[in-house]
Design a protein around this motif. Structure first.
Motif, PDB file in Angstrom:
ATOM      1  N   SER A 177      59.245  30.325  50.806  1.00  0.00           N
ATOM      2  CA  SER A 177      60.550  30.118  50.181  1.00  0.00           C
ATOM      3  C   SER A 177      60.429  29.616  48.750  1.00  0.00           C
ATOM      4  CB  SER A 177      61.393  29.127  50.999  1.00  0.00           C
ATOM      5  OG  SER A 177      60.906  27.800  50.854  1.00  0.00           O
ATOM      6  N   SER A 178      59.247  29.088  48.379  1.00  0.00           N
ATOM      7  CA  SER A 178      59.070  28.576  47.018  1.00  0.00           C
ATOM      8  C   SER A 178      58.663  29.661  46.040  1.00  0.00           C
ATOM      9  CB  SER A 178      58.018  27.449  47.005  1.00  0.00           C
ATOM     10  OG  SER A 178      56.738  27.949  47.309  1.00  0.00           O
ATOM     11  N   ALA A 202      59.088  36.406  47.488  1.00  0.00           N
ATOM     12  CA  ALA A 202      57.820  36.630  48.188  1.00  0.00           C
ATOM     13  C   ALA A 202      58.037  36.616  49.694  1.00  0.00           C
ATOM     14  CB  ALA A 202      56.802  35.557  47.797  1.00  0.00           C
ATOM     15  N   ALA A 203      57.630  37.687  50.350  1.00  0.00           N
ATOM     16  CA  ALA A 203      57.688  37.728  51.801  1.00  0.00           C
ATOM     17  C   ALA A 203      56.512  36.946  52.362  1.00  0.00           C
ATOM     18  CB  ALA A 203      57.656  39.179  52.280  1.00  0.00           C
ATOM     19  N   ILE A 204      56.559  36.669  53.667  1.00  0.00           N
ATOM     20  CA  ILE A 204      55.514  35.865  54.289  1.00  0.00           C
ATOM     21  C   ILE A 204      54.152  36.539  54.150  1.00  0.00           C
ATOM     22  CG2 ILE A 204      55.941  36.884  56.571  1.00  0.00           C
ATOM     23  CD1 ILE A 204      54.963  33.226  55.881  1.00  0.00           C
ATOM     24  N   ARG A 256      52.851  29.960  39.045  1.00  0.00           N
ATOM     25  CA  ARG A 256      53.033  30.536  37.702  1.00  0.00           C
ATOM     26  C   ARG A 256      52.875  32.049  37.729  1.00  0.00           C
ATOM     27  NH1 ARG A 256      49.780  26.413  35.733  1.00  0.00           N
ATOM     28  NH2 ARG A 256      48.050  27.847  35.345  1.00  0.00           N
ATOM     29  N   LEU A 257      51.813  32.502  38.395  1.00  0.00           N
ATOM     30  CA  LEU A 257      51.560  33.937  38.431  1.00  0.00           C
ATOM     31  C   LEU A 257      52.664  34.666  39.193  1.00  0.00           C
ATOM     32  CD1 LEU A 257      47.705  33.968  39.030  1.00  0.00           C
ATOM     33  CD2 LEU A 257      48.908  34.496  36.914  1.00  0.00           C
ATOM     34  N   ALA A 258      53.109  34.085  40.304  1.00  0.00           N
ATOM     35  CA  ALA A 258      54.168  34.723  41.092  1.00  0.00           C
ATOM     36  C   ALA A 258      55.469  34.813  40.303  1.00  0.00           C
ATOM     37  CB  ALA A 258      54.384  33.959  42.395  1.00  0.00           C
ATOM     38  N   ASP A 259      55.748  33.790  39.476  1.00  0.00           N
ATOM     39  CA  ASP A 259      56.982  33.764  38.698  1.00  0.00           C
ATOM     40  C   ASP A 259      56.845  34.441  37.336  1.00  0.00           C
ATOM     41  OD1 ASP A 259      58.122  32.411  40.757  1.00  0.00           O
ATOM     42  OD2 ASP A 259      58.064  30.431  39.816  1.00  0.00           O
ATOM     43  N   LEU A 265      39.821  38.417  40.707  1.00  0.00           N
ATOM     44  CA  LEU A 265      40.395  38.339  42.057  1.00  0.00           C
ATOM     45  C   LEU A 265      41.925  38.273  41.989  1.00  0.00           C
ATOM     46  CD1 LEU A 265      38.188  35.778  44.057  1.00  0.00           C
ATOM     47  CD2 LEU A 265      38.575  38.183  44.620  1.00  0.00           C
ATOM     48  N   LEU A 266      42.411  37.407  41.108  1.00  0.00           N
ATOM     49  CA  LEU A 266      43.851  37.234  40.979  1.00  0.00           C
ATOM     50  C   LEU A 266      44.514  38.487  40.414  1.00  0.00           C
ATOM     51  CD1 LEU A 266      43.784  33.607  39.540  1.00  0.00           C
ATOM     52  CD2 LEU A 266      44.486  34.278  41.844  1.00  0.00           C
ATOM     53  N   THR A 267      43.850  39.150  39.501  1.00  0.00           N
ATOM     54  CA  THR A 267      44.385  40.386  38.930  1.00  0.00           C
ATOM     55  C   THR A 267      44.567  41.446  40.013  1.00  0.00           C
ATOM     56  OG1 THR A 267      43.442  39.996  36.737  1.00  0.00           O
ATOM     57  CG2 THR A 267      43.878  42.289  37.341  1.00  0.00           C
ATOM     58  N   THR A 268      43.581  41.539  40.912  1.00  0.00           N
ATOM     59  CA  THR A 268      43.673  42.494  42.011  1.00  0.00           C
ATOM     60  C   THR A 268      44.857  42.174  42.913  1.00  0.00           C
ATOM     61  OG1 THR A 268      41.287  42.852  41.984  1.00  0.00           O
ATOM     62  CG2 THR A 268      42.459  43.462  44.004  1.00  0.00           C
ATOM     63  N   GLU A 269      45.095  40.884  43.161  1.00  0.00           N
ATOM     64  CA  GLU A 269      46.195  40.478  44.047  1.00  0.00           C
ATOM     65  C   GLU A 269      47.553  40.758  43.410  1.00  0.00           C
ATOM     66  OE1 GLU A 269      48.645  39.261  46.856  1.00  0.00           O
ATOM     67  OE2 GLU A 269      46.500  39.549  47.122  1.00  0.00           O
ATOM     68  N   TRP A 270      47.686  40.459  42.115  1.00  0.00           N
ATOM     69  CA  TRP A 270      48.994  40.592  41.474  1.00  0.00           C
ATOM     70  C   TRP A 270      49.212  41.950  40.800  1.00  0.00           C
ATOM     71  CZ3 TRP A 270      47.809  35.618  42.658  1.00  0.00           C
ATOM     72  CH2 TRP A 270      48.870  34.813  43.053  1.00  0.00           C
TER      73      TRP A 270
END
Length: 294
Positions: free
Chosen positions: A174-175, A179-181, A226-229, A261-266
């Motif tokens: 929820s934060s 983003a889904a679970i 930060r990355l998610a937003d 790693l983070l680039t692949t995820e986002w």
């Protein structure tokens, strides 16, 4: 959890009655929401106003979830489990200040229903990420443990301790805006992979239960948000970057691997400035870890 309607009043228009306790309705903003309450559907018809006095909870379906399907799911869940789910969300909201508590009601109720069914049938399931969730999201993990206590007191069922992790992941989701679970789980899985990168750099395992690791995971949590937003970090002075790359090239190489790693995820590149800040936190982690007793 009610929402204000026109002129500050609570107002919903019936779209579909699923049973005496579940109604699909339009709220004042024109959204389809699921209304739950004892007898709220009795005698109700399409186009009429919902009796606000019978409304116990308003469930806002997650983005991408059909409201009719959400109402059908909720209609299949026993009323006592729905009431327990509402108490779980309310308790978590008090502890965490949830940004979208009303969106959590339905997934929590659905998860609770399945968890209680498994427990009563004696079905054991492996819930991973216990260490990752406890490390990254300690307050949400505490809320998950409180959820288990509420289930025991309200429903007389003691769920496995690992279920606290599953509830915590719902609270974490929820934060993150939109983003889904499943996305939250993937982000959490990154924690172990990031520590694996650092272990490879050190050429020995880091104490993942130590204070240094705990401080580092706190920084990672803010990084994930930060990355998610899509929020950037402040620009880093070029001299700082040059100094780090010259004095601790191995640390910066590890930071680069973490950024990949983070680039692949986002599915979008992590900026050089973000990579620099990751390097600073990795450097601090390694210095702090070296001072911890073995």
């Amino acid at each position: 959890m009610r929402e204000p309607g026109v002129g500050g009043e609570t107002r919903w228009v019936v779209q579909q009655v699923h049973n005496n306790n579940i109604v699909l309705a339009l709220d004042a903003a024109g959204r389809s929401v699921v209304i739950q309450g004892s007898g709220v559907g009795f005698g109700a018809r399409r186009g009429t106003l919902v009796d606000a006095g019978k409304v116990e909870a308003v469930f806002v379906p997650l983005e991408g979830v059909a409201p009719e399907a959400a109402a059908g799911t909720l209609a299949d869940i026993p009323a006592e489990e729905v009431a327990c789910a509402r108490r779980i969300v309310e308790a978590a909201d008090l502890l965490l200040g949830l940004e979208r508590a009303e969106v959590l009601l339905l997934p929590i109720a659905d998860h609770l229903h399945q968890a209680v069914r498994r427990a009563r049938l004696g079905i054991q399931v492996d819930i991973p990420l216990v260490w990752e969730v406890r490390s990254l999201y300690p307050v949400e993990f505490t809320a998950g443990q409180r959820a288990l206590d509420l289930v025991a007191s309200d429903l007389g069922v003691r769920l496995p301790a690992s279920e606290a992790t599953a509830f915590a992941l719902h609270f974490v989701s929820s934060s993150f805006t939109g983003a889904a679970i499943e996305r939250t789980v993937r982000m959490t899985q990154l924690l172990s992979q990031i520590f694996d990168v650092i272990d490879a750099h050190r050429r020995e395992p880091l104490d993942r239960e130590g204070q240094a690791a705990a401080r580092f995971t706190t920084h990672l949590r803010y990084l994930f948000v930060r990355l998610a937003d899509g929020r950037p970090v402040p620009l880093a002075p070029p001299l700082v970057r040059a100094a780090l790359e010259e004095s601790v090239p191995g640390v910066m190489a590890a930071a680069g691997a973490i950024s990949r790693l983070l680039t692949t995820e986002w599915d979008s590149p992590v900026s050089p400035d973000e990579t620099l800040y990751i390097g600073l936190h990795v450097h601090r982690l390694l210095e702090d870890a070296a001072l911890e007793p073995r």
